[in-house]
Design an enzyme around this catalytic site. Structure first.
Site, PDB file in Angstrom:
ATOM      1  N   GLN A   6     -39.222 -77.886   3.738  1.00 23.02           N
ATOM      2  CA  GLN A   6     -38.796 -78.717   2.602  1.00 23.02           C
ATOM      3  C   GLN A   6     -38.206 -77.837   1.491  1.00 23.02           C
ATOM      4  O   GLN A   6     -37.194 -78.187   0.880  1.00 23.02           O
ATOM      5  CB  GLN A   6     -39.991 -79.509   2.076  1.00 23.02           C
ATOM      6  CG  GLN A   6     -39.714 -80.312   0.833  1.00 23.02           C
ATOM      7  CD  GLN A   6     -40.855 -81.260   0.515  1.00 23.02           C
ATOM      8  OE1 GLN A   6     -40.915 -82.365   1.029  1.00 23.02           O
ATOM      9  NE2 GLN A   6     -41.772 -80.843  -0.332  1.00 23.02           N
ATOM     10  N   ARG A  44     -53.195 -85.603   2.834  1.00 23.96           N
ATOM     11  CA  ARG A  44     -53.583 -86.289   4.076  1.00 23.96           C
ATOM     12  C   ARG A  44     -54.975 -85.871   4.549  1.00 23.96           C
ATOM     13  O   ARG A  44     -55.596 -86.597   5.323  1.00 23.96           O
ATOM     14  CB  ARG A  44     -52.556 -86.023   5.180  1.00 23.96           C
ATOM     15  CG  ARG A  44     -51.241 -86.736   4.939  1.00 23.96           C
ATOM     16  CD  ARG A  44     -50.320 -86.633   6.149  1.00 23.96           C
ATOM     17  NE  ARG A  44     -49.143 -87.467   6.009  1.00 23.96           N
ATOM     18  CZ  ARG A  44     -48.040 -87.120   5.336  1.00 23.96           C
ATOM     19  NH1 ARG A  44     -47.967 -85.943   4.758  1.00 23.96           N
ATOM     20  NH2 ARG A  44     -47.013 -87.953   5.231  1.00 23.96           N
ATOM     21  N   GLY A  55     -53.936 -77.480  -4.440  1.00 21.41           N
ATOM     22  CA  GLY A  55     -52.584 -77.006  -4.112  1.00 21.41           C
ATOM     23  C   GLY A  55     -51.595 -77.470  -5.168  1.00 21.41           C
ATOM     24  O   GLY A  55     -50.845 -76.678  -5.745  1.00 21.41           O
ATOM     25  N   HIS A  56     -51.617 -78.780  -5.446  1.00 19.20           N
ATOM     26  CA  HIS A  56     -50.737 -79.317  -6.493  1.00 19.20           C
ATOM     27  C   HIS A  56     -51.044 -78.653  -7.840  1.00 19.20           C
ATOM     28  O   HIS A  56     -50.136 -78.310  -8.600  1.00 19.20           O
ATOM     29  CB  HIS A  56     -50.963 -80.824  -6.667  1.00 19.20           C
ATOM     30  CG  HIS A  56     -50.631 -81.658  -5.475  1.00 19.20           C
ATOM     31  ND1 HIS A  56     -51.585 -82.372  -4.786  1.00 19.20           N
ATOM     32  CD2 HIS A  56     -49.460 -81.916  -4.859  1.00 19.20           C
ATOM     33  CE1 HIS A  56     -51.009 -83.046  -3.805  1.00 19.20           C
ATOM     34  NE2 HIS A  56     -49.721 -82.781  -3.816  1.00 19.20           N
ATOM     35  N   LYS A  75     -46.440 -74.484   1.406  1.00 21.18           N
ATOM     36  CA  LYS A  75     -47.058 -75.345   2.434  1.00 21.18           C
ATOM     37  C   LYS A  75     -45.981 -76.144   3.181  1.00 21.18           C
ATOM     38  O   LYS A  75     -46.069 -76.364   4.378  1.00 21.18           O
ATOM     39  CB  LYS A  75     -48.067 -76.249   1.736  1.00 21.18           C
ATOM     40  CG  LYS A  75     -48.355 -77.564   2.387  1.00 21.18           C
ATOM     41  CD  LYS A  75     -49.447 -77.424   3.391  1.00 21.18           C
ATOM     42  CE  LYS A  75     -49.912 -78.705   4.022  1.00 21.18           C
ATOM     43  NZ  LYS A  75     -49.054 -79.842   3.985  1.00 21.18           N
ATOM     44  N   ASP A  76     -44.969 -76.603   2.421  1.00 23.91           N
ATOM     45  CA  ASP A  76     -43.857 -77.354   3.014  1.00 23.91           C
ATOM     46  C   ASP A  76     -42.618 -76.457   3.010  1.00 23.91           C
ATOM     47  O   ASP A  76     -41.642 -76.720   2.310  1.00 23.91           O
ATOM     48  CB  ASP A  76     -43.627 -78.639   2.220  1.00 23.91           C
ATOM     49  CG  ASP A  76     -44.863 -79.521   2.241  1.00 23.91           C
ATOM     50  OD1 ASP A  76     -45.101 -80.187   3.243  1.00 23.91           O
ATOM     51  OD2 ASP A  76     -45.628 -79.497   1.247  1.00 23.91           O
ATOM     52  N   MET A 105     -46.403 -86.412  -4.653  1.00 23.47           N
ATOM     53  CA  MET A 105     -46.638 -87.795  -4.229  1.00 23.47           C
ATOM     54  C   MET A 105     -48.079 -88.210  -4.570  1.00 23.47           C
ATOM     55  O   MET A 105     -48.600 -89.187  -4.023  1.00 23.47           O
ATOM     56  CB  MET A 105     -46.373 -87.948  -2.733  1.00 23.47           C
ATOM     57  CG  MET A 105     -44.907 -87.673  -2.386  1.00 23.47           C
ATOM     58  SD  MET A 105     -44.359 -88.460  -0.890  1.00 23.47           S
ATOM     59  CE  MET A 105     -45.421 -87.672   0.303  1.00 23.47           C
ATOM     60  N   LEU A 146     -53.739 -85.789  -5.904  1.00 24.26           N
ATOM     61  CA  LEU A 146     -53.626 -84.374  -6.274  1.00 24.26           C
ATOM     62  C   LEU A 146     -54.854 -83.561  -5.883  1.00 24.26           C
ATOM     63  O   LEU A 146     -55.987 -84.023  -5.994  1.00 24.26           O
ATOM     64  CB  LEU A 146     -53.396 -84.253  -7.783  1.00 24.26           C
ATOM     65  CG  LEU A 146     -52.142 -84.948  -8.329  1.00 24.26           C
ATOM     66  CD1 LEU A 146     -52.002 -84.673  -9.838  1.00 24.26           C
ATOM     67  CD2 LEU A 146     -50.886 -84.495  -7.601  1.00 24.26           C
TER      68      LEU A 146
HETATM   69  P1  AMP Z   1     -46.768 -83.658  -1.932  1.00 21.07           P
HETATM   70  O1  AMP Z   1     -47.559 -84.428  -2.944  1.00 21.07           O
HETATM   71  O2  AMP Z   1     -47.467 -83.500  -0.618  1.00 21.07           O
HETATM   72  O3  AMP Z   1     -45.346 -84.166  -1.813  1.00 21.07           O
HETATM   73  O4  AMP Z   1     -46.652 -82.171  -2.507  1.00 21.07           O
HETATM   74  C1  AMP Z   1     -46.096 -81.928  -3.770  1.00 21.07           C
HETATM   75  C2  AMP Z   1     -45.845 -80.451  -3.891  1.00 21.07           C
HETATM   76  O5  AMP Z   1     -47.078 -79.741  -3.767  1.00 21.07           O
HETATM   77  C3  AMP Z   1     -44.909 -79.935  -2.782  1.00 21.07           C
HETATM   78  O6  AMP Z   1     -44.027 -78.987  -3.336  1.00 21.07           O
HETATM   79  C4  AMP Z   1     -45.881 -79.305  -1.821  1.00 21.07           C
HETATM   80  O7  AMP Z   1     -45.316 -78.271  -1.040  1.00 21.07           O
HETATM   81  C5  AMP Z   1     -46.936 -78.750  -2.766  1.00 21.07           C
HETATM   82  N1  AMP Z   1     -48.203 -78.554  -2.050  1.00 21.07           N
HETATM   83  C6  AMP Z   1     -48.850 -79.451  -1.257  1.00 21.07           C
HETATM   84  N2  AMP Z   1     -49.954 -78.895  -0.724  1.00 21.07           N
HETATM   85  C7  AMP Z   1     -49.992 -77.607  -1.171  1.00 21.07           C
HETATM   86  C8  AMP Z   1     -50.884 -76.508  -0.950  1.00 21.07           C
HETATM   87  N3  AMP Z   1     -51.944 -76.612  -0.171  1.00 21.07           N
HETATM   88  N4  AMP Z   1     -50.608 -75.344  -1.579  1.00 21.07           N
HETATM   89  C9  AMP Z   1     -49.519 -75.224  -2.386  1.00 21.07           C
HETATM   90  N5  AMP Z   1     -48.646 -76.218  -2.623  1.00 21.07           N
HETATM   91  C10 AMP Z   1     -48.870 -77.396  -2.025  1.00 21.07           C
END
Ligand code: AMP
Length: 280
Positions: A154, A190, A36-37, A150-151, A30, A33
């Site tokens: 999900q 966030r 993690g991403h 992290k999720d 989303m 970035l």
């Molecule tokens: P989001 O943009 O929050 O929807 O996250 C996109 C992807 O990045 C999802 O698969 C999340 O689980 C992963 N993600 C988010 N934060 C982290 C993190 N700190 N470490 C690893 N993957 C992450």
């Protein structure tokens, strides 16, 4: 990096790559970035010939209008980071492109996992996630698909989605471990919204999960959860849950044996953070 705004063009690009015998990996996000991403992108790069990222703030998964309105958008920066990490293609669809008029909203049979923990506190959230993920997988049809631990819930919901839609037969789901700040706070888009004061306290969630891991066998599960919640409340958090759960279905653990995971969701101000760690 090629930027696609239209689903049809991206599908054509992927088909062409596959015809040329290339292995295609996909990382949905989303945006806003962070490392993690980018670790998902790096893992995808390592294991595929072509890495595709998507950025789509999916309205269907926000059960809170303010959370959607305040979700950080940093697209120019994101493009730069993806470029630096040698991502090959970025999908940047509009809401209409993702959910065109002829798109029928499905209800996916996800079972109990949908209603536990995040599902309980964010009703409809996982059906919304699945609307977007199913559509993205239909458009991209990658060989490999990357999500972050992290999720964790999900990941489990999406695995179930891929089972019930038959996509698990052709697409491999890969889970990448959580990337943390130096003080343990799980990286999250966030986190950008945390004040200096909130940021200092935000790693308390990880610390409580870590405490549970260290004391799993010397205190009762009930006491561990209650103490964790109390500590966070004392620091001003509003706690939705701290749970010790079975890792295979996230049902509440009844003893400290077996493969377990500790999960937490807590808000500081109006910023809701989640985290989890594997216990054994
Ligand atoms: P989001 O943009 O929050 O929807 O996250 C996109 C992807 O990045 C999802 O698969 C999340 O689980 C992963 N993600 C988010 N934060 C982290 C993190 N700190 N470490 C690893 N993957 C992450």
């Amino acid at each position: 990096m090629i930027i696609f705004k239209k689903a049809k063009q991206l599908s054509e690009f992927v088909n062409q790559q596959k015809k040329e015998g290339k292995k295609v990996g996909f990382v949905p996000t989303m945006g806003a970035l962070h490392q993690g991403h980018l670790s998902l992108i790096d893992t995808c790069k390592k294991n595929n010939d072509i890495t595709i990222c998507s950025i789509f703030v999916n309205p269907a998964q926000f059960n809170n209008a303010d959370d959607l309105k305040n979700y950080p958008v940093t697209t120019a920066n994101d493009i730069e980071k993806l470029h630096d990490h040698k991502c090959n293609a970025l999908f940047l669809p509009s809401v209409d492109e993702m959910y065109p008029n002829d798109h029928t909203k499905k209800i996916y049979p996800l079972g109990d996992i949908e209603n536990r923990l995040e599902g309980y506190f964010r009703p409809g959230h996982f059906q919304g996630v699945c609307q977007a993920v199913d559509r993205l997988l239909q458009i991209v049809q990658p060989h490999n698909f990357y999500l972050g631990q992290k999720d964790l819930q999900q990941c489990m919901v999406v695995k179930k989605l891929m089972e019930v839609t038959g996509r698990l037969a052709t697409i491999q789901l890969n889970i990448v471990q959580t990337v943390r700040e130096n003080d343990g706070l799980a990286m999250s888009s966030r986190n950008l919204r945390l004040s200096e004061e909130q940021r200092k306290l935000a790693n308390s969630i990880f610390n409580e999960l870590n405490y549970i891991k260290q004391h799993l066998h010397d205190q009762s599960l009930q006491d561990l959860k209650k103490d964790g919640i109390d500590h966070l409340v004392q620091k001003g958090f509003k706690v939705d849950y701290i749970e010790i759960a079975n890792a295979d279905d996230l049902s509440p653990a009844t003893s400290s044996s077996g493969k377990l995971v500790a999960l937490a969701a807590a808000s500081t101000g109006n910023i809701r953070l989640i985290d989890n760690i594997i216990l054994n």
